[in-house]
Design a protein around this motif. Structure first.
Motif, PDB file in Angstrom:
ATOM      1  N   LEU A  26       0.360  -1.274   0.163  1.00 11.48           N
ATOM      2  CA  LEU A  26       0.223   0.230  -0.249  1.00 11.48           C
ATOM      3  C   LEU A  26       0.348   1.468   0.686  1.00 11.48           C
ATOM      4  O   LEU A  26       0.498   2.323  -0.512  1.00 11.48           O
ATOM      5  CB  LEU A  26      -0.631  -0.378   1.197  1.00 11.48           C
ATOM      6  CG  LEU A  26      -2.187  -0.926   0.953  1.00 11.48           C
ATOM      7  CD1 LEU A  26      -2.840  -1.264   2.410  1.00 11.48           C
ATOM      8  CD2 LEU A  26      -3.152  -0.762   0.091  1.00 11.48           C
ATOM      9  N   VAL A  27       1.874   0.997   0.842  1.00  9.74           N
ATOM     10  CA  VAL A  27       2.958   2.069   0.870  1.00  9.74           C
ATOM     11  C   VAL A  27       3.829   2.142  -0.550  1.00  9.74           C
ATOM     12  O   VAL A  27       3.131   3.678  -1.129  1.00  9.74           O
ATOM     13  CB  VAL A  27       3.768   2.203   2.156  1.00  9.74           C
ATOM     14  CG1 VAL A  27       5.069   3.303   2.263  1.00  9.74           C
ATOM     15  CG2 VAL A  27       2.974   2.487   3.289  1.00  9.74           C
ATOM     16  N   LEU A  28       3.724   1.887  -0.663  1.00 12.10           N
ATOM     17  CA  LEU A  28       4.665   1.936  -2.318  1.00 12.10           C
ATOM     18  C   LEU A  28       3.955   2.618  -3.746  1.00 12.10           C
ATOM     19  O   LEU A  28       3.712   3.384  -3.861  1.00 12.10           O
ATOM     20  CB  LEU A  28       5.237   0.489  -2.562  1.00 12.10           C
ATOM     21  CG  LEU A  28       6.363   0.545  -3.624  1.00 12.10           C
ATOM     22  CD1 LEU A  28       7.085   1.227  -3.496  1.00 12.10           C
ATOM     23  CD2 LEU A  28       7.317  -1.061  -4.039  1.00 12.10           C
ATOM     24  N   ALA A  29       3.140   1.498  -2.947  1.00 16.16           N
ATOM     25  CA  ALA A  29       1.564   2.358  -4.172  1.00 16.16           C
ATOM     26  C   ALA A  29       1.254   3.586  -4.202  1.00 16.16           C
ATOM     27  O   ALA A  29       1.199   4.444  -5.530  1.00 16.16           O
ATOM     28  CB  ALA A  29       0.172   1.259  -4.370  1.00 16.16           C
ATOM     29  N   VAL A  34       4.741   9.844  -6.900  1.00 12.09           N
ATOM     30  CA  VAL A  34       5.945  10.787  -6.343  1.00 12.09           C
ATOM     31  C   VAL A  34       7.769  10.719  -7.190  1.00 12.09           C
ATOM     32  O   VAL A  34       8.622  10.995  -7.298  1.00 12.09           O
ATOM     33  CB  VAL A  34       6.088  11.019  -4.775  1.00 12.09           C
ATOM     34  CG1 VAL A  34       6.908  11.789  -3.994  1.00 12.09           C
ATOM     35  CG2 VAL A  34       5.226  11.387  -4.307  1.00 12.09           C
ATOM     36  N   LEU A  35       8.015   9.075  -6.639  1.00 13.29           N
ATOM     37  CA  LEU A  35       8.842   8.487  -7.431  1.00 13.29           C
ATOM     38  C   LEU A  35       9.286   8.800  -8.960  1.00 13.29           C
ATOM     39  O   LEU A  35      10.780   8.866  -9.042  1.00 13.29           O
ATOM     40  CB  LEU A  35       8.722   7.220  -6.829  1.00 13.29           C
ATOM     41  CG  LEU A  35       9.141   6.662  -5.269  1.00 13.29           C
ATOM     42  CD1 LEU A  35       8.962   5.306  -5.273  1.00 13.29           C
ATOM     43  CD2 LEU A  35      10.674   6.919  -5.189  1.00 13.29           C
ATOM     44  N   ALA A  40      12.661   8.378 -13.582  1.00 17.40           N
ATOM     45  CA  ALA A  40      12.217   7.537 -14.382  1.00 17.40           C
ATOM     46  C   ALA A  40      12.725   5.797 -14.158  1.00 17.40           C
ATOM     47  O   ALA A  40      11.517   5.161 -13.711  1.00 17.40           O
ATOM     48  CB  ALA A  40      12.304   7.404 -15.833  1.00 17.40           C
ATOM     49  N   ASP A  41      13.340   5.947 -13.334  1.00  9.59           N
ATOM     50  CA  ASP A  41      14.378   4.486 -12.498  1.00  9.59           C
ATOM     51  C   ASP A  41      13.274   4.781 -11.314  1.00  9.59           C
ATOM     52  O   ASP A  41      13.962   3.337 -11.070  1.00  9.59           O
ATOM     53  CB  ASP A  41      15.866   4.284 -12.856  1.00  9.59           C
ATOM     54  CG  ASP A  41      15.811   2.912 -12.716  1.00  9.59           C
ATOM     55  OD1 ASP A  41      15.459   2.207 -13.139  1.00  9.59           O
ATOM     56  OD2 ASP A  41      17.087   2.558 -11.942  1.00  9.59           O
ATOM     57  N   PRO A  43      10.713   5.063  -9.026  1.00 12.38           N
ATOM     58  CA  PRO A  43       9.851   3.211  -8.643  1.00 12.38           C
ATOM     59  C   PRO A  43      10.400   1.619  -8.575  1.00 12.38           C
ATOM     60  O   PRO A  43      10.200   0.981  -7.722  1.00 12.38           O
ATOM     61  CB  PRO A  43       8.879   3.974  -9.887  1.00 12.38           C
ATOM     62  CG  PRO A  43       8.817   5.110 -10.304  1.00 12.38           C
ATOM     63  CD  PRO A  43      10.604   5.599 -10.604  1.00 12.38           C
ATOM     64  N   ARG A  44      10.988   1.574 -10.038  1.00 17.18           N
ATOM     65  CA  ARG A  44      12.210   0.287  -9.462  1.00 17.18           C
ATOM     66  C   ARG A  44      13.206   0.434  -9.168  1.00 17.18           C
ATOM     67  O   ARG A  44      12.836  -0.978  -7.809  1.00 17.18           O
ATOM     68  CB  ARG A  44      12.204   0.382 -11.008  1.00 17.18           C
ATOM     69  CG  ARG A  44      12.737  -1.204 -11.204  1.00 17.18           C
ATOM     70  CD  ARG A  44      13.878  -1.290 -12.811  1.00 17.18           C
ATOM     71  NE  ARG A  44      15.327  -0.767 -12.977  1.00 17.18           N
ATOM     72  CZ  ARG A  44      16.150  -0.866 -12.036  1.00 17.18           C
ATOM     73  NH1 ARG A  44      16.234  -1.214 -10.851  1.00 17.18           N
ATOM     74  NH2 ARG A  44      17.504   0.140 -11.810  1.00 17.18           N
ATOM     75  N   GLN A  45      14.080   1.538  -8.464  1.00 15.43           N
ATOM     76  CA  GLN A  45      14.772   1.283  -7.242  1.00 15.43           C
ATOM     77  C   GLN A  45      14.455   0.346  -6.192  1.00 15.43           C
ATOM     78  O   GLN A  45      14.602  -0.111  -5.911  1.00 15.43           O
ATOM     79  CB  GLN A  45      15.510   2.183  -7.374  1.00 15.43           C
ATOM     80  CG  GLN A  45      16.753   2.550  -8.116  1.00 15.43           C
ATOM     81  CD  GLN A  45      17.100   3.466  -8.351  1.00 15.43           C
ATOM     82  OE1 GLN A  45      17.669   3.788  -7.054  1.00 15.43           O
ATOM     83  NE2 GLN A  45      18.396   3.394 -10.065  1.00 15.43           N
ATOM     84  N   ALA A  46      12.309   1.425  -6.049  1.00 10.03           N
ATOM     85  CA  ALA A  46      11.925   1.634  -4.486  1.00 10.03           C
ATOM     86  C   ALA A  46      11.795   0.128  -4.497  1.00 10.03           C
ATOM     87  O   ALA A  46      11.470  -1.088  -3.290  1.00 10.03           O
ATOM     88  CB  ALA A  46      11.044   2.170  -5.017  1.00 10.03           C
ATOM     89  N   ALA A  47      11.064  -0.246  -5.711  1.00 16.56           N
ATOM     90  CA  ALA A  47      10.480  -1.657  -5.576  1.00 16.56           C
ATOM     91  C   ALA A  47      11.269  -3.115  -5.195  1.00 16.56           C
ATOM     92  O   ALA A  47      11.022  -3.858  -4.926  1.00 16.56           O
ATOM     93  CB  ALA A  47       9.499  -2.419  -7.392  1.00 16.56           C
ATOM     94  N   ASN A  48      12.525  -2.476  -5.962  1.00 19.75           N
ATOM     95  CA  ASN A  48      13.382  -3.777  -5.630  1.00 19.75           C
ATOM     96  C   ASN A  48      13.995  -3.984  -3.761  1.00 19.75           C
ATOM     97  O   ASN A  48      14.097  -5.315  -3.440  1.00 19.75           O
ATOM     98  CB  ASN A  48      14.855  -3.660  -6.539  1.00 19.75           C
ATOM     99  CG  ASN A  48      14.181  -3.951  -8.308  1.00 19.75           C
ATOM    100  OD1 ASN A  48      13.655  -4.472  -8.150  1.00 19.75           O
ATOM    101  ND2 ASN A  48      15.489  -3.174  -8.663  1.00 19.75           N
TER     102      ASN A  48
END
Length: 134
Positions: A26-29, A34-35, A40-41, A43-48
């Protein structure tokens, strides 16, 4: 005096694991817009990074869920309990599978679909888990 036994430890670990897994999604979504503004990268870095934390907690949720089942005489439970348990196990598997595909695919469309399925499945697993405990 407060008295914590092994049942308390088992349940606390299960709730902690579910909290990290579901709450983190939920927090990541919520942070993705903002990310994207950061880069551009991003969100991917945060998701990883989230995955490095979340997947061990998903495993802990599965292990403590099995432990919970071993502590219940499932054969003595009602038909409603069995149906609820079956639905919970299905949505846990669907959420985990969708999250795995989400984290492995390069397709934005598939990432969107599996991200949604993973989150809805995780919320459903949480809901049915509460139903089993009440």
């Amino acid at each position: 005096m407060l008295d914590a036994d092994l049942d308390t430890v088992r349940l606390a670990l299960h709730i902690l694991a579910a909290s990290v897994w579901v709450g983190g999604q939920l927090v990541l979504a919520a942070l993705v817009p903002v990310l994207r503004g950061i880069g551009a990268d991003a969100p991917r870095q945060a998701a990883n990074r989230f995955g490095r934390v979340a997947w061990p907690f998903f495993g802990l949720a599965v292990l403590t869920g099995i432990w919970n089942l071993l502590e219940v005489d499932v054969g003595d439970q009602t038909n409603a309990y069995h149906v609820t348990l079956a639905v919970k196990l299905f949505v846990v598997a669907a959420a985990g599978g969708a999250a795995a595909v989400h984290s492995l695919t390069d397709s934005p469309a598939l990432r969107g679909i599996t991200g949604g399925i993973g989150l809805v499945g995780s919320l459903a697993a949480l809901w049915f888990g509460v139903m089993l405990g009440t």
